[in-house]
Design a protein around this motif. Structure first.
Motif, PDB file in Angstrom:
ATOM      1  N   LEU A   1      48.334 -22.421-113.715  1.00 54.66           N
ATOM      2  CA  LEU A   1      49.665 -21.543-113.751  1.00 54.66           C
ATOM      3  C   LEU A   1      50.595 -22.068-112.919  1.00 54.66           C
ATOM      4  N   LEU A   2      50.534 -22.380-111.675  1.00 56.62           N
ATOM      5  CA  LEU A   2      51.522 -22.813-110.665  1.00 56.62           C
ATOM      6  C   LEU A   2      52.061 -23.979-111.417  1.00 56.62           C
ATOM      7  N   ASP A   3      51.346 -24.962-111.736  1.00 56.97           N
ATOM      8  CA  ASP A   3      51.857 -26.083-112.432  1.00 56.97           C
ATOM      9  C   ASP A   3      52.568 -26.190-113.858  1.00 56.97           C
ATOM     10  N   LEU A   4      52.349 -25.167-114.466  1.00 52.78           N
ATOM     11  CA  LEU A   4      53.240 -24.870-115.546  1.00 52.78           C
ATOM     12  C   LEU A   4      54.585 -24.140-115.199  1.00 52.78           C
ATOM     13  N   LEU A   5      54.473 -23.334-114.092  1.00 53.05           N
ATOM     14  CA  LEU A   5      55.727 -22.704-113.537  1.00 53.05           C
ATOM     15  C   LEU A   5      56.462 -23.870-112.951  1.00 53.05           C
ATOM     16  N   ILE A   6      56.024 -24.886-112.294  1.00 51.56           N
ATOM     17  CA  ILE A   6      56.930 -25.910-111.645  1.00 51.56           C
ATOM     18  C   ILE A   6      57.502 -26.663-112.769  1.00 51.56           C
ATOM     19  N   ALA A   7      56.859 -26.877-113.805  1.00 52.29           N
ATOM     20  CA  ALA A   7      57.261 -27.773-115.031  1.00 52.29           C
ATOM     21  C   ALA A   7      58.291 -27.004-115.448  1.00 52.29           C
ATOM     22  N   ASP A   8      58.404 -25.666-115.520  1.00 49.93           N
ATOM     23  CA  ASP A   8      59.461 -24.812-116.121  1.00 49.93           C
ATOM     24  C   ASP A   8      60.718 -24.825-115.438  1.00 49.93           C
ATOM     25  N   GLY A   9      60.600 -25.163-113.978  1.00 47.20           N
ATOM     26  CA  GLY A   9      61.497 -25.103-113.109  1.00 47.20           C
ATOM     27  C   GLY A   9      61.662 -24.143-112.117  1.00 47.20           C
ATOM     28  N   ALA A  10      60.559 -23.276-112.063  1.00 48.73           N
ATOM     29  CA  ALA A  10      60.638 -22.165-111.270  1.00 48.73           C
ATOM     30  C   ALA A  10      60.638 -22.689-109.821  1.00 48.73           C
ATOM     31  N   ARG A  11      61.253 -21.456-108.952  1.00 42.48           N
ATOM     32  CA  ARG A  11      61.206 -21.757-107.426  1.00 42.48           C
ATOM     33  C   ARG A  11      60.400 -20.692-106.823  1.00 42.48           C
ATOM     34  N   PHE A  12      59.543 -21.029-105.882  1.00 44.33           N
ATOM     35  CA  PHE A  12      58.513 -20.001-105.109  1.00 44.33           C
ATOM     36  C   PHE A  12      58.918 -19.762-103.808  1.00 44.33           C
ATOM     37  N   ARG A  13      58.419 -18.453-103.417  1.00 43.67           N
ATOM     38  CA  ARG A  13      58.257 -18.057-102.143  1.00 43.67           C
ATOM     39  C   ARG A  13      56.866 -17.468-102.067  1.00 43.67           C
ATOM     40  N   TYR A  14      56.194 -17.462-100.830  1.00 42.97           N
ATOM     41  CA  TYR A  14      54.777 -16.994-100.790  1.00 42.97           C
ATOM     42  C   TYR A  14      54.499 -16.170 -99.441  1.00 42.97           C
ATOM     43  N   HIS A  15      53.840 -15.193 -99.766  1.00 42.86           N
ATOM     44  CA  HIS A  15      53.402 -14.426 -98.539  1.00 42.86           C
ATOM     45  C   HIS A  15      51.978 -14.340 -98.614  1.00 42.86           C
ATOM     46  N   GLY A  16      51.182 -14.197 -97.299  1.00 43.91           N
ATOM     47  CA  GLY A  16      49.790 -13.950 -97.253  1.00 43.91           C
ATOM     48  C   GLY A  16      49.363 -13.142 -95.994  1.00 43.91           C
ATOM     49  N   ASP A  17      48.210 -13.142 -95.657  1.00 45.68           N
ATOM     50  CA  ASP A  17      47.484 -12.447 -94.421  1.00 45.68           C
ATOM     51  C   ASP A  17      48.028 -13.246 -93.356  1.00 45.68           C
ATOM     52  N   PHE A  18      48.398 -12.565 -92.163  1.00 46.22           N
ATOM     53  CA  PHE A  18      48.829 -13.141 -90.770  1.00 46.22           C
ATOM     54  C   PHE A  18      47.398 -13.188 -90.075  1.00 46.22           C
ATOM     55  N   ASP A  19      46.560 -14.053 -90.639  1.00 49.45           N
ATOM     56  CA  ASP A  19      45.209 -14.480 -90.027  1.00 49.45           C
ATOM     57  C   ASP A  19      45.131 -16.004 -90.125  1.00 49.45           C
ATOM     58  N   TRP A  20      44.074 -16.341 -89.493  1.00 43.97           N
ATOM     59  CA  TRP A  20      43.773 -17.852 -89.787  1.00 43.97           C
ATOM     60  C   TRP A  20      43.445 -18.113 -91.253  1.00 43.97           C
ATOM     61  N   GLY A  21      42.702 -17.715 -91.819  1.00 46.62           N
ATOM     62  CA  GLY A  21      42.297 -17.869 -93.167  1.00 46.62           C
ATOM     63  C   GLY A  21      43.469 -17.718 -94.176  1.00 46.62           C
ATOM     64  N   GLY A  22      44.278 -16.709 -93.871  1.00 47.84           N
ATOM     65  CA  GLY A  22      45.560 -16.801 -94.621  1.00 47.84           C
ATOM     66  C   GLY A  22      46.322 -18.113 -94.291  1.00 47.84           C
ATOM     67  N   ILE A  23      46.470 -18.297 -92.969  1.00 47.75           N
ATOM     68  CA  ILE A  23      47.268 -19.716 -92.852  1.00 47.75           C
ATOM     69  C   ILE A  23      46.820 -20.929 -93.627  1.00 47.75           C
ATOM     70  N   ARG A  24      45.508 -20.891 -93.616  1.00 48.10           N
ATOM     71  CA  ARG A  24      44.914 -21.998 -94.243  1.00 48.10           C
ATOM     72  C   ARG A  24      45.241 -21.961 -95.894  1.00 48.10           C
ATOM     73  N   ILE A  25      45.247 -20.861 -96.400  1.00 51.57           N
ATOM     74  CA  ILE A  25      45.466 -20.548 -97.707  1.00 51.57           C
ATOM     75  C   ILE A  25      46.884 -21.119 -98.165  1.00 51.57           C
ATOM     76  N   GLY A  26      47.732 -20.611 -97.161  1.00 53.79           N
ATOM     77  CA  GLY A  26      49.151 -20.969 -97.196  1.00 53.79           C
ATOM     78  C   GLY A  26      49.105 -22.657 -97.068  1.00 53.79           C
ATOM     79  N   ASN A  27      48.400 -23.263 -96.170  1.00 58.08           N
ATOM     80  CA  ASN A  27      48.576 -24.675 -96.258  1.00 58.08           C
ATOM     81  C   ASN A  27      48.130 -25.410 -97.444  1.00 58.08           C
TER      82      ASN A  27
END
Length: 414
Positions: free
Chosen positions: A313-339
């Protein structure tokens, strides 16, 4: 003169391979072929094979103990190996190398792994774990088998992470066997442990089917096109595909939509160059549906480590020219997902930085686990270590809803 046919029937079958391997190991290390050897968790077929060899019952219980002295006597007495166990072992497996030769053969077997790690430093901890646990030696009893296993694993890992591929197809294309990476196969055990490390988790896993599915998904591998899915809200959709029409109806009614990987093989999303908000947890999306309904701007939930459907889904949105912002949990698992996301998607922090963390008044408890750098904010790790508190995404809901509401108003005003 040995009776090779009879010897093969007694000791050369698959069910007695473990015993033959024990004999080979003892010969390599110079140990005597006498005393008791034990196999834990023996199968019924392994137990029956020993009973045929010895001509008596082989006891009960989960383990199987065999007297090498008794086996030697049986082979001599039966004429299948008049010169005893050592000669029988050589007849069945060929020349048994000495300790130095064996060590050199094992080192050669591991060489492709060392070359792989040199190219991909992220796998250094995995390589050390393989040595510490002896996993390869437990899965492959001799250097030749280990070499074949390691070579196959390196070939599979060369294709990972993938942008999205079925497990069976990956196995077929890399091993020639569509079931080569099925659960329980030695190759799957090796590759999956590496996938966990690439995902940012311990290589052993927790043994559950869900964890294995998540770990495969983290490197872009899915079990099938229906089990991998993604949760979204507010994507405009369109009328050219079935998936586009599903999204358009969900947008009109303000309802969340679950899309499978199959449905994303062809889809008109209608997002164009809009800002797509991405969150980690479904509660954000559910709250947005409750509070904003049809007015909610495009919102995608990764639900932890991204699945193959999320990536698609994200690849399709990128192909459409979408821009992204992301929020996750402030814990180490959340940071890894963000990375992980940051490695493939150019997103901007959505209240997911050191400033937001430091200013937050709500906290969810003690921050635990192994720290990790946030690739989008070099100050976030230090701020989290200093404060030592985790802040789940749920605790940020009021601010996140305000942001979505403001984005909806700004889009509606144009």
């Amino acid at each position: 003169m040995a009776d090779l046919d009879r010897l093969r029937r007694l000791l050369g079958g698959e069910e007695t391979a473990w015993l033959l391997d024990r004999l080979r190991r003892r010969m390599v290390t110079g140990k005597p072929l006498s005393g008791i050897v034990t196999l834990g968790s023996a199968t019924q077929d392994q137990r029956r094979a020993i009973e045929r060899l010895l001509g008596r019952r082989a006891g009960t219980g989960s383990s199987l103990s065999v007297s090498l002295d008794e086996v030697d006597a049986v082979l001599r007495r039966s004429g299948s190996a008049p010169d005893g166990l050592a000669d029988a072992t050589r007849l069945l497996i060929g020349t048994v190398p000495d300790r130095a030769t064996e060590a050199a053969a094992w080192a050669a077997a591991y060489l492709p792994l060392d070359k792989l790690v040199a190219r991909r430093p992220a796998l250094v901890t995995w390589r050390g774990w393989l040595d510490a646990t002896g996993l390869v030696r437990r899965l492959a009893s001799d250097p030749g088998s280990a070499s074949a296993l390691i070579t196959a694993a390196v070939r599979v890992l060369a294709e990972l992470p993938s942008e999205g591929i079925a497990l069976g197809r990956l196995a077929a294309e890399t091993t020639g066997d569509a079931h080569g990476l099925d659960d329980g196969r030695p190759l799957a055990t090796i590759v999956l442990s590496a996938a966990r490390v690439l995902r940012g988790t311990p290589p052993a896993g927790d043994g559950t089917a869900g964890e294995r599915r998540t770990s495969w998904a983290a490197v872009g591998v899915h079990r099938d096109e229906l089990s991998s899915s993604v949760l979204c809200l507010g994507l405009p959709g369109g009328g050219e595909t079935v998936t586009g029409r599903i999204l358009a109806l969900a947008k009109e009614t303000g309802e969340p939509c679950v899309l499978t990987l199959r449905q994303l093989s062809l889809a008109d999303l209608g997002a164009g160059g809009e800002i797509v908000s991405v969150c980690e947890n479904p509660i954000v999306l559910a709250s947005a549906a409750d509070e904003l309904g049809p007015r909610c701007p495009p919102l995608v939930c990764v639900s932890g480590q991204p699945s193959a459907a999320v990536w698609r889904l994200l690849d399709l949105l990128i192909a459409d020219g979408a821009r992204f912002r992301y929020h996750g949990d402030f814990d180490w698992g959340g940071i890894r997902i963000g990375n992980t996301l940051r490695g493939r998607v150019a997103w901007q922090p959505w209240r997911f930085d050191a400033t937001t963390y430091t200013a937050a008044t709500a906290t969810g408890g003690e921050l635990t686990g192994r720290p990790v750098e946030a690739t989008w904010d070099t100050g976030l790790r230090a701020a989290m270590e200093l404060r030592g508190l985790r802040i789940e995404e749920e605790l940020m809901l009021p601010a996140l809803m305000d942001d979505l509401r403001a984005l909806a108003d700004s889009v509606g005003s144009h």
